[in-house]
Scaffold this active site. Structure first.
Site, PDB file in Angstrom:
ATOM      1  N   CYS A   1      -5.911  -8.719  -2.754  1.00 38.26           N
ATOM      2  CA  CYS A   1      -5.036  -7.625  -2.317  1.00 38.26           C
ATOM      3  C   CYS A   1      -5.152  -7.492  -0.797  1.00 38.26           C
ATOM      4  O   CYS A   1      -6.236  -7.184  -0.280  1.00 38.26           O
ATOM      5  CB  CYS A   1      -5.480  -6.338  -3.008  1.00 38.26           C
TER       6      CYS A   1
ATOM      7  N   CYS B   1       1.676  -9.733   1.005  1.00 35.16           N
ATOM      8  CA  CYS B   1       1.235  -8.939  -0.156  1.00 35.16           C
ATOM      9  C   CYS B   1       1.230  -9.905  -1.332  1.00 35.16           C
ATOM     10  O   CYS B   1       2.169 -10.698  -1.485  1.00 35.16           O
ATOM     11  CB  CYS B   1       2.217  -7.790  -0.407  1.00 35.16           C
TER      12      CYS B   1
HETATM   13  N1  DGL Z   1      -0.865  -6.771  -4.001  1.00 36.91           N
HETATM   14  C1  DGL Z   1      -1.453  -5.907  -3.045  1.00 36.91           C
HETATM   15  C2  DGL Z   1      -1.414  -6.458  -1.628  1.00 36.91           C
HETATM   16  O1  DGL Z   1      -1.550  -7.656  -1.465  1.00 36.91           O
HETATM   17  C3  DGL Z   1      -1.156  -4.414  -3.168  1.00 36.91           C
HETATM   18  C4  DGL Z   1       0.232  -4.038  -3.404  1.00 36.91           C
HETATM   19  C5  DGL Z   1       0.368  -2.576  -3.759  1.00 36.91           C
HETATM   20  O2  DGL Z   1      -0.157  -2.167  -4.782  1.00 36.91           O
HETATM   21  O3  DGL Z   1       1.020  -1.838  -2.995  1.00 36.91           O
HETATM   22  O4  DGL Z   1      -1.316  -5.712  -0.689  1.00 36.91           O
END
Ligand code: DGL
Length: 255
Positions: A72, A182
């Protein structure tokens, strides 16, 4: 047996897990999606620290953890220091947008970085931007609407198409490549490409993270031998999503 714990706010980290399983196929993985609390990208620093600490606490207590993979960008950007300090007995690998890679391959070009609001506004990406801004024309753009559509499996809806069209139309004519900042975003590469209206190169740091985890385990002499069968135990804070996660990963592996 020791397990690699890969976690994210929801489905996004599956795009990292996919790359991990290519380079470390004999490992036992736990994939934890915190879908009950997604999206992380709109949460405050303190909320993220609480959620991420709860995840690490749960697995440090329940499992023999080989390492934690923070799949994440938002968590890595916001709470890396505190989390790695609180759980300093464990090894961590995090993820950040592949901006340096994109700039190295596209000097002087127009690079669009898409990420959550927290990652775009975070200090980590800002300092990377400062370091690289003279070498390319970099635009940082928050795309807070993508994660909810991915989490609700709504990326084929017209509403999602309209959202992307509105978000990306100002960049249509001159974007040369896009950094997917993301881990949820690789799921919608085709839709982003359609909204841009032509083929653009994407940069996704999942491959780099997988290589980093492999190097870490090699250093520790902790890579599982070939006769050990790799596995994934899917867990999610929203139990209705567990089956979906396994399915999504299978579908995504075939793309
Ligand atoms: N998948 C995550 C990232 O890479 C978080 C996305 C989210 O929940 O807003 O930032």
């Amino acid at each position: 047996m020791e397990k690699i714990v890969v976690f994210d706010s929801g489905f996004g980290g599956l795009t990292v897990l996919k790359e991990l399983r290519k380079v470390l196929p004999n490992e036992q993985y736990i994939y934890y999606g915190d879908s009950a609390h997604a999206p992380y990208g709109e949460k405050t620093h303190d909320e993220l620290l609480e959620l991420d600490s709860a995840i690490c606490r749960k697995f440090s207590g329940e499992e023999d953890v080989k390492c934690f993979v923070i799949a994440c960008n938002t968590t890595t950007s916001e709470v890396w220091d505190e989390l790695t300090e609180r759980f300093s007995e464990h090894d961590f690998v995090g993820i950040e947008p592949a901006l340096r890679w994109a700039v190295n391959e596209n000097p002087g070009k127009n690079i669009l970085v898409l990420a959550t609001t927290a990652t775009i506004n975070g200090k980590r990406l800002k300092s990377r931007y400062e370091e690289l801004k003279d070498r390319a024309n970099i635009t940082l753009l928050a795309a807070p609407g993508i994660v909810p559509f991915v989490e609700s499996c709504g990326t084929k809806d017209q509403e999602f198409k309209d959202y992307l069209d509105e978000l990306l139309s100002p960049y249509r004519s001159d974007v040369d490549c896009i950094v997917l900042g993301c881990t949820h975003f690789p799921f919608v590469k085709n839709e982003i490409r359609e909204a841009i209206g032509r083929d653009v190169r994407f940069y996704d740091a999942a491959v780099t993270v997988a290589a980093e985890v492999k190097a870490l385990l090699e250093d520790k002499g902790a890579v599982n031998a070939d006769d050990i069968k790799g596995s994934v135990d899917y867990q999610n804070s929203d139990p209705t999503k567990v089956e979906l996660e396994a399915q999504l990963l299978n579908i995504y592996s075939q793309i």
